[in-house]
Design an enzyme around this catalytic site. Sequence first.
Site, mmCIF file in Angstrom:
data_model
loop_
_atom_site.group_PDB
_atom_site.id
_atom_site.type_symbol
_atom_site.label_atom_id
_atom_site.label_comp_id
_atom_site.label_asym_id
_atom_site.label_seq_id
_atom_site.Cartn_x
_atom_site.Cartn_y
_atom_site.Cartn_z
ATOM 1 N N HIS A 22 0.848 -1.192 0.000
ATOM 2 C CA HIS A 22 0.000 0.000 0.000
ATOM 3 C C HIS A 22 0.886 1.245 0.000
ATOM 4 O O HIS A 22 1.533 1.556 0.994
ATOM 5 C CB HIS A 22 -0.911 0.004 1.235
ATOM 6 C CG HIS A 22 -1.895 1.135 1.284
ATOM 7 N ND1 HIS A 22 -3.256 0.930 1.288
ATOM 8 C CD2 HIS A 22 -1.731 2.483 1.328
ATOM 9 C CE1 HIS A 22 -3.885 2.097 1.351
ATOM 10 N NE2 HIS A 22 -2.961 3.058 1.372
ATOM 11 N N ASP A 31 2.734 3.364 2.626
ATOM 12 C CA ASP A 31 1.671 4.348 2.470
ATOM 13 C C ASP A 31 2.196 5.658 1.893
ATOM 14 O O ASP A 31 2.111 5.888 0.706
ATOM 15 C CB ASP A 31 0.926 4.578 3.787
ATOM 16 C CG ASP A 31 -0.427 5.249 3.577
ATOM 17 O OD1 ASP A 31 -0.833 5.417 2.422
ATOM 18 O OD2 ASP A 31 -1.081 5.591 4.565
ATOM 19 N N GLN A 45 -9.907 9.536 -3.870
ATOM 20 C CA GLN A 45 -9.473 10.244 -2.665
ATOM 21 C C GLN A 45 -10.576 11.108 -2.048
ATOM 22 O O GLN A 45 -10.711 11.186 -0.832
ATOM 23 C CB GLN A 45 -8.271 11.124 -2.992
ATOM 24 C CG GLN A 45 -7.779 12.013 -1.854
ATOM 25 C CD GLN A 45 -7.183 11.243 -0.701
ATOM 26 O OE1 GLN A 45 -6.024 10.875 -0.729
ATOM 27 N NE2 GLN A 45 -7.976 10.981 0.335
ATOM 28 N N GLU A 90 -10.455 4.577 8.091
ATOM 29 C CA GLU A 90 -9.192 5.222 8.465
ATOM 30 C C GLU A 90 -9.520 6.453 9.310
ATOM 31 O O GLU A 90 -9.462 7.591 8.859
ATOM 32 C CB GLU A 90 -8.377 5.611 7.234
ATOM 33 C CG GLU A 90 -6.990 6.126 7.585
ATOM 34 C CD GLU A 90 -6.215 6.618 6.382
ATOM 35 O OE1 GLU A 90 -5.050 7.026 6.574
ATOM 36 O OE2 GLU A 90 -6.746 6.604 5.259
ATOM 37 N N HIS A 140 1.268 5.394 -2.183
ATOM 38 C CA HIS A 140 0.655 6.376 -3.080
ATOM 39 C C HIS A 140 1.754 7.009 -3.925
ATOM 40 O O HIS A 140 2.315 8.050 -3.572
ATOM 41 C CB HIS A 140 -0.103 7.441 -2.289
ATOM 42 C CG HIS A 140 -1.304 6.921 -1.565
ATOM 43 N ND1 HIS A 140 -2.593 7.080 -2.044
ATOM 44 C CD2 HIS A 140 -1.412 6.222 -0.412
ATOM 45 C CE1 HIS A 140 -3.444 6.500 -1.199
ATOM 46 N NE2 HIS A 140 -2.747 5.968 -0.203
ATOM 47 N N TRP A 174 0.984 13.794 3.941
ATOM 48 C CA TRP A 174 0.532 13.026 5.092
ATOM 49 C C TRP A 174 1.687 12.559 5.982
ATOM 50 O O TRP A 174 1.538 12.444 7.180
ATOM 51 C CB TRP A 174 -0.277 11.825 4.622
ATOM 52 C CG TRP A 174 -1.533 12.209 3.921
ATOM 53 C CD1 TRP A 174 -2.739 12.522 4.493
ATOM 54 C CD2 TRP A 174 -1.712 12.352 2.506
ATOM 55 N NE1 TRP A 174 -3.659 12.843 3.518
ATOM 56 C CE2 TRP A 174 -3.055 12.749 2.288
ATOM 57 C CE3 TRP A 174 -0.871 12.185 1.403
ATOM 58 C CZ2 TRP A 174 -3.576 12.979 1.015
ATOM 59 C CZ3 TRP A 174 -1.384 12.411 0.126
ATOM 60 C CH2 TRP A 174 -2.719 12.808 -0.051
ATOM 61 N N HIS A 179 -9.535 1.890 1.004
ATOM 62 C CA HIS A 179 -9.261 2.591 2.244
ATOM 63 C C HIS A 179 -10.557 2.504 3.053
ATOM 64 O O HIS A 179 -11.614 2.906 2.562
ATOM 65 C CB HIS A 179 -8.958 4.060 1.990
ATOM 66 C CG HIS A 179 -7.611 4.328 1.397
ATOM 67 N ND1 HIS A 179 -7.200 3.774 0.203
ATOM 68 C CD2 HIS A 179 -6.580 5.107 1.848
ATOM 69 C CE1 HIS A 179 -5.968 4.213 -0.065
ATOM 70 N NE2 HIS A 179 -5.568 5.010 0.913
#
Length: 430
Positions: free
Chosen positions: A59, A311, A154, A215, A61, A317, A212
């Site tokens: 996982h 991630d 997203q 979360e 991005h 983030w 997702h």
Amino acid sequence: MQYDILIRGARLHRHKDLVDIAVKDGLFARIGTNLDAAQAARVIEAEGRLVSPPFIDAHVHLDAVLTVGQPRYNASGTLLEGIQIWGERKGSLTVEDVKRRALEEIRWEVAQGTLHIRSHVDVCDPNLTALRALLEVREEVRDICELQLVAFPQDGIFSFPEGPQLMRRAMELGCDIVGGIPHHEWTRDMGVEDVHYVFELAKEFNRDIDCHCDETDDPHSRFTEVMAADTMKQNWHGRVTTSHCTAMHSYDNAYAFKLMGLLKRAQMHVIANPFDNVVLQGRFDTYPKRRGITRVKELLANGVNVALGHDSIMDPWFPLGRGDMLAAAQLALFLCHMSGYEEINDVLDLITSNGAKALRIEDRYGLEEGKPANFLLLDAPSAFEALRLLPPRLYVFKGGREVARTTPEQSYVRRASEEEAQAVTFRPLA
């Protein structure tokens, strides 16, 4: 020569005795003892070091990597501010920009032994710029890495204009996996509709699912159970992954264990993301502060397959990171109280065999004769020592071809009574 490569004197995870590993024509030809080095064109002396199947980043991005500080830093450290910043950056994306950053980060991961990556790609963009870029990247990196792409909404499927149409278009363009984000939709009903639509697309395109899901620190966010129910209703067993599930950290035990039973029955996979989970969650707490990461240890004990992802890597983030899945595993070990000896050994599975099961690549993954010769040699004698030291990955091979090599650093200390400095090995005393 009978073999192209011979790795001599290697340690395998959970194997007591040293073995030799022979590679021919890109496949594992023989794994045994006392193989004849004279029959190999190249010999690498492992000297008792650990040989592992490649690491798996289940996982990440790739569209957002290496954008930290663009256009600003995440001052609150929250998931929501990260989404806002990414929304500001997303408008300036170009295919060249996304490709340049993604290709660089993939090189980081390959150098550290990761040869399988599942990347979520934001498709809440009428031009699908990031997706078009990563579809090109997927083809360009096949010689060093296998890349799976997830159509990731997203901003929500039903909370974003033309969200359903963009998801469908992403699948038509060639996404491997259908994604979702039910907890981020405007209402609970829209979140449930998000899950149902994901399954509708997956059935139509015959694709696996990776959403997702939950979360959040909100214990009332319970969309994972909706995913489990749909998995069983649609007979999609083994083909569905729920990523993050951080709300499970805040569920009461009675509900959490009921949910684990559903996940097991549905043969679902869970992906935890230690770096982001511990940084982004608990931000609204005073003290005690929640760790945020899902119940990895308990899920495993209840027969649910769990794997790990990095991630975020230097993005809105998570501002740090370098794509090291062994470091992600070490952090999970700390956060999930998996410090017993056997538990530490189990942690390596979270970035190897468990990840292969989640990505459904078991047929071509692992150190077995006849399978593709994808493996790495670590500068450590065991999984225990690898997770303690985070050592260099000395060699990384894909299809029997060396794709990465690292030369380890050496530290020296000199006492006043010594004429020469002595090497420091960081190894336990014999």
